[in-house]
Scaffold this active site. Structure first.
Site, PDB file in Angstrom:
ATOM      1  N   ALA A 130       1.915   3.585  12.635  1.00 29.04           N
ATOM      2  CA  ALA A 130       1.254   3.610  13.939  1.00 29.04           C
ATOM      3  C   ALA A 130       0.332   2.422  14.175  1.00 29.04           C
ATOM      4  O   ALA A 130      -0.305   2.339  15.221  1.00 29.04           O
ATOM      5  CB  ALA A 130       0.445   4.906  14.066  1.00 29.04           C
TER       6      ALA A 130
ATOM      7  N   GLN B 228      10.642  -5.261   7.739  1.00 27.42           N
ATOM      8  CA  GLN B 228      10.191  -3.883   7.562  1.00 27.42           C
ATOM      9  C   GLN B 228      11.383  -2.940   7.417  1.00 27.42           C
ATOM     10  O   GLN B 228      11.385  -2.051   6.569  1.00 27.42           O
ATOM     11  CB  GLN B 228       9.348  -3.450   8.770  1.00 27.42           C
ATOM     12  CG  GLN B 228       7.967  -4.055   8.776  1.00 27.42           C
ATOM     13  CD  GLN B 228       7.106  -3.449   7.688  1.00 27.42           C
ATOM     14  OE1 GLN B 228       6.725  -2.304   7.740  1.00 27.42           O
ATOM     15  NE2 GLN B 228       6.831  -4.221   6.662  1.00 27.42           N
TER      16      GLN B 228
ATOM     17  N   ASN C 174       7.936  -8.665  17.005  1.00 29.93           N
ATOM     18  CA  ASN C 174       8.390  -9.864  16.295  1.00 29.93           C
ATOM     19  C   ASN C 174       9.616  -9.493  15.465  1.00 29.93           C
ATOM     20  O   ASN C 174       9.498  -8.851  14.424  1.00 29.93           O
ATOM     21  CB  ASN C 174       7.257 -10.387  15.403  1.00 29.93           C
ATOM     22  CG  ASN C 174       7.650 -11.642  14.645  1.00 29.93           C
ATOM     23  OD1 ASN C 174       8.803 -11.801  14.226  1.00 29.93           O
ATOM     24  ND2 ASN C 174       6.698 -12.538  14.463  1.00 29.93           N
TER      25      ASN C 174
ATOM     26  N   LYS D 278       6.828   1.357  19.245  1.00 33.98           N
ATOM     27  CA  LYS D 278       6.939   2.434  18.264  1.00 33.98           C
ATOM     28  C   LYS D 278       6.759   1.811  16.883  1.00 33.98           C
ATOM     29  O   LYS D 278       6.564   0.612  16.756  1.00 33.98           O
ATOM     30  CB  LYS D 278       8.308   3.111  18.370  1.00 33.98           C
ATOM     31  CG  LYS D 278       8.545   3.769  19.725  1.00 33.98           C
ATOM     32  CD  LYS D 278       9.886   4.464  19.769  1.00 33.98           C
ATOM     33  CE  LYS D 278      10.066   5.155  21.116  1.00 33.98           C
ATOM     34  NZ  LYS D 278      11.386   5.831  21.189  1.00 33.98           N
ATOM     35  N   GLY D 279       6.846   2.625  15.853  1.00 33.31           N
ATOM     36  CA  GLY D 279       6.627   2.092  14.509  1.00 33.31           C
ATOM     37  C   GLY D 279       7.928   1.749  13.824  1.00 33.31           C
ATOM     38  O   GLY D 279       8.983   2.290  14.133  1.00 33.31           O
TER      39      GLY D 279
ATOM     40  N   GLY E 158       0.837  -1.197   0.000  1.00 35.06           N
ATOM     41  CA  GLY E 158       0.000   0.000   0.000  1.00 35.06           C
ATOM     42  C   GLY E 158       0.870   1.245   0.000  1.00 35.06           C
ATOM     43  O   GLY E 158       0.760   2.091  -0.864  1.00 35.06           O
TER      44      GLY E 158
ATOM     45  N   ILE F 287      10.041  -4.565  20.353  1.00 33.37           N
ATOM     46  CA  ILE F 287       9.932  -5.281  19.088  1.00 33.37           C
ATOM     47  C   ILE F 287       8.978  -6.458  19.299  1.00 33.37           C
ATOM     48  O   ILE F 287       9.282  -7.384  20.041  1.00 33.37           O
ATOM     49  CB  ILE F 287      11.327  -5.762  18.626  1.00 33.37           C
ATOM     50  CG1 ILE F 287      12.261  -4.560  18.403  1.00 33.37           C
ATOM     51  CG2 ILE F 287      11.213  -6.617  17.364  1.00 33.37           C
ATOM     52  CD1 ILE F 287      11.744  -3.503  17.444  1.00 33.37           C
TER      53      ILE F 287
ATOM     54  N   GLY G 239       7.646   0.844  10.148  1.00 32.21           N
ATOM     55  CA  GLY G 239       7.340   0.746   8.726  1.00 32.21           C
ATOM     56  C   GLY G 239       8.042   1.776   7.868  1.00 32.21           C
ATOM     57  O   GLY G 239       8.334   1.522   6.711  1.00 32.21           O
ATOM     58  N   GLU G 240       8.269   2.947   8.399  1.00 31.90           N
ATOM     59  CA  GLU G 240       8.734   4.036   7.551  1.00 31.90           C
ATOM     60  C   GLU G 240      10.146   4.512   7.875  1.00 31.90           C
ATOM     61  O   GLU G 240      10.793   5.154   7.045  1.00 31.90           O
ATOM     62  CB  GLU G 240       7.738   5.202   7.634  1.00 31.90           C
ATOM     63  CG  GLU G 240       6.438   4.841   6.935  1.00 31.90           C
ATOM     64  CD  GLU G 240       5.275   5.765   7.265  1.00 31.90           C
ATOM     65  OE1 GLU G 240       4.997   6.650   6.458  1.00 31.90           O
ATOM     66  OE2 GLU G 240       4.649   5.589   8.320  1.00 31.90           O
TER      67      GLU G 240
HETATM   68 MO1  MOS Z   1       1.992   5.306   5.121  1.00 35.02          MO
HETATM   69  S1  MOS Z   1       2.601   6.694   3.771  1.00 35.02           S
HETATM   70  O1  MOS Z   1       1.580   6.219   6.461  1.00 35.02           O
HETATM   71  O2  MOS Z   1       0.881   4.276   4.489  1.00 35.02           O
END
Ligand code: MOS
Length: 756
Positions: A520, A651, A644, A714-715, A250, A642, A717-718
């Site tokens: 998040a 990620q 996993n 915390k995140g 996505g 963490i 992904g980015e």
């Molecule tokens: Mo992301 S750009 O917050 O799906």
């Protein structure tokens, strides 16, 4: 149908009592590798028709003719939807009542606002017929010159950047800081438009039953999509059922429902039968968002000790002519470096493009490559090693807000990343090292950061009389592993082994899991799941401790602890009772409770919350040909607890590879005459392949952050894309001595002067 995610893990992966933190393989892994995972376009309800978009080949003007008769005359074509017969909507697709609502092109008129804008939808019995029918439309246009690029129109200060951030912020006196500086750098960096290019194109299978709508479509935010459709079609949200068990990526492009997805629903309405609509790859370059181009100027001052005196970060970006999304690129300078004076500002221009949108680390990715390049230039101006410079200048309180960070783990990221990489052997000056093949070798680094955000989510937990558990939250698995990570949190919340927990996600009928965005999702939906588990266990404890037949009688709710499907007395673990026995004696088939996840406003006002990291890159440059390869990449990241490590590593690696892509590969090439993207396909839109990234390592730095949320999540992904792109660019400089400030760095930027 909701997919069945097997409850059983391989025995080696079953953990008793503590599932969080275990490197479990994906619960949906077998379904995915055997083709059993059903993506949106895999659904074929009875009587389904196929729809194909016709899109505009001009970027600005109006459609003057469509050969609807020719298309309709093609065998198998059922109908052609144009502005003339598009079913009515309850809401104007150009209405906008909040910053999360984006204007949609739903055939409201004959205007063309960007290339690849939908101008008609053809509906037919087969994909072949509909494809052929769409080709027969032969549109004609009245075209106006396309406005392309950052200088195509009047520059203005956007009302806000990102979602509601001020376009201009300052702390301290930047001009005074620059005047007082003993060294100053000023540099301008350019980043191109980029497209999300998820593997799975936007797709929808839509079926109406009266005023009830069922759709299969990928979504990063089911309940938001449901609400948007409820408004557009004037029906209650409960009448809209969205299934989105799996997404083929996505990256922000599926955060909000796109126009083409709604067109699929309208086509089903028009045809009176279920309809499938899947975007072709090139149709994703327009109506489903992108990362806009930026031009960023940084001015940095340092004193005689190499300490920052000022950072001024100005970013110009572009949005569409009809909607507002402004990439918050300069905001990247708010958090990392402890300058006593910081100013960030944005400007924008409106061009003939689809509206830009959140794309993985929106603002942070674009801003970070400019900031990390400029910090590198400032270090060099001071004659300092870039790591030493960062160690001297990294912030321990967030510079723009003055709030303490919830953690100071960045220093640990620098130390462990540098040690693992071998950074101390780096010569200060560029162009000093060659490998055995004669390639120039360079080392560069960048700091990584991403906010630790939380939105709103809900979950529902059930314990059944057979002792098993059920957790429901309409969470979204974009490939990041949500099915697995949330099941781990659920198992610990319920005090059960993971193979005793059924986890339901991916449909809009479940409790709202919020949005899988802003890195998040794990924190927000994870906390809802954790809290729902705790709430149902508290109910069980109430039942048991109030019942004199229970060995737990009188222990009080806080006097018991849940583990392995039993409640134990804290003061005497010899006394315990199983969930099944507690429910059985109470004559209950099951017991349920709900939980919510949301940020703690008190903690948020007291602390600045971010994940941190440090990325180290080695590149090799062929001196005669200018070819660049990233030969080594080491990232160290502190991102709270963490859940996993196997999934988190993936990620982080994915984010870092995207950083390589940002520095060296990705660019949507615009045709300045037509306003079209010339490389709107995956053959010519360059992304790294395996040969481009030989060695990537992601180290997870242990961090316990008590402030972000109860689980300390915390995140992840980015953050990986931030830091990495700058590290690669800085390594290219260190290899060659050539500072390239326009991304992606190209062979021609190096070839003229790289040979020796
Ligand atoms: Mo992301 S750009 O917050 O799906």
């Amino acid at each position: 149908m909701t997919p069945v995610i097997s409850l059983a893990q391989a025995a080696a992966h079953v953990r008793h009592g503590s599932n969080i933190g275990q490197p479990l393989t994906r619960r949906d892994g077998v379904l995915k590798v055997t083709g059993g995972a059903r993506y949106a376009a895999d659904n074929h309800p009875a009587g389904m028709l196929h729809a194909v978009l016709a899109v505009s080949s001009i970027a600005r003007g109006r459609v003057t003719f469509l050969d609807v008769q020719a298309a309709k005359g093609h065998p198998g074509v059922v109908d052609v939807m144009t502005p003339a017969n598009r079913p009515p909507l309850a809401e104007d697709p150009d209405a906008k009542t909040n910053p999360f609502m984006f204007r949609l092109d739903l055939l409201q008129n004959d205007q063309v606002r960007y290339a690849n804008q939908p101008i008609a939808v053809v509906i037919a019995e087969t994909l072949e017929a509909v494809t052929e029918g769409a080709a027969l439309l032969s549109p004609r246009y009245e075209a106006l010159p396309a406005r392309v690029g950052l200088d195509a129109g009047e520059s203005f200060v956007p009302p806000a950047v990102g979602v509601g951030n001020p376009a201009e912020m300052r702390r301290g006196d930047v001009e005074a800081g620059l005047v007082a500086a003993s060294k100053r750098i000023e540099a301008t960096y350019e980043t191109p438009a980029q497209y999300h290019n998820a593997m799975e194109p936007h797709a929808i299978v839509a079926a109406w039953d009266g005023d009830t709508l069922s759709i299969d479509t990928p979504s990063q935010a089911l309940v938001m999509a449901q609400g948007r459709l409820a408004g557009l079609f004037g029906i209650a949200p409960e009448k809209i059922h969205i299934r989105s068990p799996f997404l083929g990526g996505g990256f922000g492009s599926k955060g909000l429902l796109s126009g083409p997805q709604v067109l699929g629903i309208l086509a089903a309405r028009l045809a009176g039968r279920p309809v499938k609509l899947v975007l072709r790859r090139e149709q994703m370059y327009g109506p489903v968002g992108h990362r806009p181009p930026t031009r960023q100027t940084l001015r940095i001052g340092t004193d005689g000790d190499g300490r920052l005196t000022a950072i001024d970060h100005h970013a110009k970006t572009a949005s569409s002519t009809f909607d507002d999304f402004f990439e918050p690129a300069a905001d990247a300078s708010h958090t990392l470096y402890a300058s006593p004076a910081i100013a960030t500002s944005h400007a924008a221009v409106r061009i003939d493009t689809g509206t830009p949108m959140f794309m993985r680390a929106p603002g942070e990715a674009t801003g970070s490559i400019a900031l990390e390049s400029a910090i590198d230039e400032a270090a060099w101006a001071c004659g300092m090693d870039p790591l030493a410079f960062r160690l001297k200048n990294y912030a321990e309180v967030e510079p723009i807000s003055g709030k303490p960070f919830s953690s100071k783990a960045l220093r640990e990221c620098y130390a462990q990343g540098a040690a693992h990489f071998g950074w101390s052997r780096r010569p200060l000056a560029p162009r000093q090292v060659r490998d055995e093949a004669g390639c120039l070798v360079g080392w560069g680094m960048g700091s990584a950061t991403f906010p630790a955000l939380m939105f709103q989510a809900e979950a529902r937990a059930v314990v059944r009389s057979d002792g098993s558990g059920l957790m429901e939250s309409g969470a979204h698995d974009m490939g990041q592993g949500a099915w697995t990570a949330f099941a781990q949190i659920a198992a610990d919340g319920l005090g059960l082994d993971i193979d005793q927990v059924e986890f339901k996600a991916g449909t809009s009928d479940l409790p709202d899991a919020g949005i899988a965005g802003g890195s998040a999702h794990t924190a927000t939906a994870g906390m809802a799941i954790h809290n729902a588990g705790a709430a149902v266990i508290a109910k069980l404890a109430d039942l048991a401790t109030a019942d004199e037949r229970s060995p737990l009688f009188g222990a009080g709710n806080a006097g018991v602890v849940a583990r392995g499907g039993r409640l134990f007395r804290r003061d005497d673990e010899g006394r315990s009772e199983s969930y099944a026995d507690i429910l059985g004696r109470a004559g209950l088939a099951e017991i349920e409770a709900s939980g919510t996840g949301a940020a703690d406003p008190a903690a948020q006002s007291a602390y600045a919350m971010h994940a941190h990291g440090a990325v180290f890159a080695e590149v090799k440059v062929e001196p005669d040909l200018g070819q660049m390869r990233v030969s080594r990449l080491v990232g160290a990241f502190a991102a709270g607890r963490i859940i996993n490590p196997l999934l988190v590593r993936s990620q982080l690696l994915g984010g870092m590879i995207w950083g390589v892509s940002f520095a060296l590969h990705e660019q949507a090439v615009m045709d300045r005459r037509s306003g079209r993207t010339l490389n709107a396909n995956l053959a010519e839109y360059h992304i790294p392949v395996n040969a481009d990234v030989p060695g990537v390592e992601a180290l997870m730095i242990d961090e316990h952050d008590p402030h972000v949320n109860a689980l300390g999540i915390k995140g992840v992904g980015e953050i990986g894309v931030t830091g990495t792109a700058g590290a690669v660019a800085n390594a290219v400089w260190h290899a060659t001595g050539i500072r390239v400030r326009r991304f992606p760095i190209r062979i021609e930027d190096l070839v003229a002067s790289a040979s020796s």
